[in-house]
Design a protein around this motif. Structure first.
Motif, mmCIF file in Angstrom:
data_model
loop_
_atom_site.group_PDB
_atom_site.id
_atom_site.type_symbol
_atom_site.label_atom_id
_atom_site.label_comp_id
_atom_site.label_asym_id
_atom_site.label_seq_id
_atom_site.Cartn_x
_atom_site.Cartn_y
_atom_site.Cartn_z
ATOM 1 N N UNK A 232 -23.278 20.500 7.792
ATOM 2 C CA UNK A 232 -22.665 19.938 6.586
ATOM 3 C C UNK A 232 -22.600 18.432 6.753
ATOM 4 N N UNK A 233 -22.654 17.728 5.644
ATOM 5 C CA UNK A 233 -22.535 16.270 5.700
ATOM 6 C C UNK A 233 -21.080 15.833 5.703
ATOM 7 N N UNK A 234 -20.814 14.765 6.428
ATOM 8 C CA UNK A 234 -19.521 14.090 6.288
ATOM 9 C C UNK A 234 -19.638 13.213 5.056
ATOM 10 N N UNK A 235 -18.737 13.449 4.083
ATOM 11 C CA UNK A 235 -18.818 12.727 2.808
ATOM 12 C C UNK A 235 -17.815 11.586 2.727
ATOM 13 N N UNK A 236 -16.728 11.685 3.477
ATOM 14 C CA UNK A 236 -15.677 10.667 3.434
ATOM 15 C C UNK A 236 -14.778 10.807 4.648
ATOM 16 N N UNK A 237 -14.166 9.687 5.023
ATOM 17 C CA UNK A 237 -13.162 9.732 6.094
ATOM 18 C C UNK A 237 -11.978 8.872 5.642
ATOM 19 N N UNK A 238 -10.779 9.397 5.820
ATOM 20 C CA UNK A 238 -9.571 8.657 5.419
ATOM 21 C C UNK A 238 -8.573 8.663 6.565
#
Ligand SMILES: *Cc1c(COP(=O)(O)O)cnc(C)c1O
Length: 355
Positions: A232-238
């Protein structure tokens, strides 16, 4: 963007060819989501493998495979005088390729009344008790066929659906074979499932006049898991501090870390719990005890980073999931991929890439 299954093509194809070479008469099974690979792809692979028969689960699945594989099509769900089976026009080119599964004596009469040229196997019940005829019913079916001259060109044999192996099935199959022999049928082919290689060899030696044809799905298509990678792709990190609010439910973070948004959610079949195959209360308790659910109530996800399974920050969304990565752990970058452990038969990938 996507949940992607990548298949090491040369390795997968070598495995498929190996299975077919070791099991003469093997009948590949293509049903459901095509074991994660799609029915169409499995049908094309069956053509490439050169088998003479492909099994599908239901009449509704025939359309997905019929143009990609041109041999016989065994339908595993028994024929009934209702539903999708009746949409197959008697005498049509497709119906001539179909081998029906007949599991009740009354259905044998009804099928032959509707389509006098139908090809079929007679199913005998096993300890599974899913479908099939008892010994007496199989003899009745044999008698009914004898009245019609045996229908040797239409009767393709007897089908046995055995449970997943718990010990040896040989004893059970031998008892069932007594019934098969007693039914006095014109065919000596027995279509079986879930027999190990040594069991097939033992049965072949005990019944040299009979041909055992194994129906194989999982151990064919998914038999070499090392050929598969799911990512799966990493789409965002917060980054979050303790107390920061996130998610549909406005939950506040129990500690500092990173909320990682990855592709893959309920629409793909990503479930709340990592697939364990055992969902009993006892198994759940054991999961929690092993750290499947951490002290602050995060549940283990099927996504892993650097070989470590990560926790869901909240239940998976439709096409994305929010994970919690505690501070101190490496946070992958947007665009990186993470590994996902899935149950292939229940997963819809956005893409399947076979090299
Ligand atoms: C699904 C199925 C099979 C194949 O099972 P796998 O475990 O995937 O190999 C064989 N026979 C019947 C009747 C089935 O429904």
């Amino acid at each position: 963007m996507s949940l992607v299954l990548t298949v090491d093509g040369p390795r997968w194809r070598a495995h498929l060819q190996g299975v077919v070479a070791r099991h003469p008469g093997v009948v590949p099974v293509a049903k459901g989501n095509g074991y994660g690979l799609s029915l169409g792809r499995l049908a094309r692979k069956a053509t490439w493998l050169g088998v003479d028969t492909l099994a599908v689960g239901t009449y509704d699945e025939l359309g997905e495979v019929a143009n990609r594989f041109d041999g016989s099509l065994l339908v595993l769900t028994p024929w009934r005088p209702f539903g999708a089976a009746l949409e197959l026009a008697p005498g049509s080119p497709l119906s001539r390729r179909v081998i029906h599964t007949v599991s009740r004596v009354e259905d044998l009469s009804a099928l032959l009344a509707r389509d006098p040229g139908a090809r079929f196997v007679l199913e005998r019940t096993t300890s599974m008790l899913r479908h099939g005829m008892a010994a007496r019913e199989l003899r009745e079916a044999g008698a009914l066929l004898a009245e019609r001259g045996g229908l040797a060109s239409q009767l393709a044999g007897v089908a046995l659906h055995l449970p997943l192996a718990q010990g040896s099935h040989v004893g059970q199959v031998q008892r069932l074979m007594t019934d098969v022999v007693a039914a006095g049928l014109t065919s000596t082919t027995v279509w079986v499932s879930h027999l190990k290689d040594d069991e097939l060899a033992q049965l072949g030696a005990s019944y040299p006049d009979y041909t055992f044809r194994p129906r194989v799905g999982t151990s064919l298509w998914l038999g070499d898991r090392g050929a598969f990678t799911v990512a799966a792709h990493v789409l965002d990190t917060h980054p979050v501090e303790r107390g920061d609010v996130f998610g549909y439910r406005g939950r506040s973070s129990p500690k500092a870390g990173t909320i990682l948004v990855v592709s893959g959610g309920t629409a793909h079949g990503i479930g709340l719990e990592a697939p364990s195959g055992d969902l009993s209360m006892k198994a759940r308790a054991a999961t929690i005890a092993r750290g499947g659910m951490d002290a602050v109530g995060f549940v283990r996800s099927p996504f892993s980073i650097d070989g470590k399974q990560r926790l869901f920050a909240e239940p998976p969304h439709m096409q994305a999931s929010m994970l919690f990565v505690p501070s101190g752990s490496r946070v992958p970058a947007v665009g990186d991929t993470v590994d996902v452990r899935v149950r292939y038969t229940a997963t819809s990938f956005d893409r399947v890439v076979v090299s």
